[in-house]
Design a protein around this motif. Sequence first.
Motif, PDB file in Angstrom:
ATOM      1  N   GLU A 101      41.202  93.548  21.211  1.00  8.75           N
ATOM      2  CA  GLU A 101      41.515  94.196  22.489  1.00  8.75           C
ATOM      3  C   GLU A 101      41.331  95.697  22.317  1.00  8.75           C
ATOM      4  OE1 GLU A 101      41.663  94.883  25.804  1.00  8.75           O
ATOM      5  OE2 GLU A 101      42.704  92.943  25.859  1.00  8.75           O
ATOM      6  N   THR A 102      40.729  96.328  23.305  1.00 13.99           N
ATOM      7  CA  THR A 102      40.502  97.773  23.235  1.00 13.99           C
ATOM      8  C   THR A 102      41.381  98.556  24.198  1.00 13.99           C
ATOM      9  OG1 THR A 102      38.691  97.603  24.844  1.00 13.99           O
ATOM     10  CG2 THR A 102      38.105  97.473  22.504  1.00 13.99           C
ATOM     11  N   GLN A 124      35.442  95.215  25.801  1.00 13.85           N
ATOM     12  CA  GLN A 124      35.922  94.665  24.536  1.00 13.85           C
ATOM     13  C   GLN A 124      34.780  93.996  23.766  1.00 13.85           C
ATOM     14  OE1 GLN A 124      37.270  94.345  27.501  1.00 13.85           O
ATOM     15  NE2 GLN A 124      39.479  94.713  27.409  1.00 13.85           N
ATOM     16  N   TYR A 139      36.379  86.693  24.422  1.00 17.13           N
ATOM     17  CA  TYR A 139      37.386  87.602  24.958  1.00 17.13           C
ATOM     18  C   TYR A 139      37.954  86.895  26.179  1.00 17.13           C
ATOM     19  CZ  TYR A 139      39.975  91.313  27.130  1.00 17.13           C
ATOM     20  OH  TYR A 139      41.002  92.034  27.695  1.00 17.13           O
TER      21      TYR A 139
END
Length: 199
Positions: A40-41, A85, A9
């Motif tokens: 991606e959150t 994430q 990430y």
Amino acid sequence: MPKVFVIIYSAWGHVLDLAKEQVKGLKDAGVDAELYQVPETLPAEVTAKMHIQKFDVPVLNVADLPKADGFLFGIPTRYGVAPAQVKAFWDATGQLWATGALHGKFAGIFTSTSTQHGGIETTAFTFLPNLVHHGINFVPFGYKNKGVGNATEIHGASPWGAGTVNSQSEGKTAVSELERSLAFAQGKDFGTLIKKVAN
């Protein structure tokens, strides 16, 4: 040929820079290396306000994890632990855990933080339960490479794994050549091990 997934990430590119060196090191050791990122959150409006960058790196589906013999995880620190994430990605591996699909595989960790004491080691340490519950063998970087103990310049490597420290306040905003070389070395060491255990 043994296969290693480098899974990251990266919000601003520092982890990605290290990951590219890890891939080079893995390939130099004679293993197949593939670079991926976790999903991606955060909502788009939040990532825009945080100036989080988008990179041309494929997103890994957790169902594909068993295809690799080993993993190198690039994890930035968020309050001294992995960001949400990365946690969300691992939270989605329940079916793999239930079937033991990752048991016996190998993994290493590399990190990025914005200060010298921002959690490089705690991020690696607190990530280990994910590996333990899946039966994945953790491979530390150690001190074999003397650059890990270099005290003449700011860097993010530790015996837990390669890393980078990047901070506007400390005048260091790019991954250094030392940090790049240590990421390459970790990748090569990890690849050499995977070649031995995968045959």
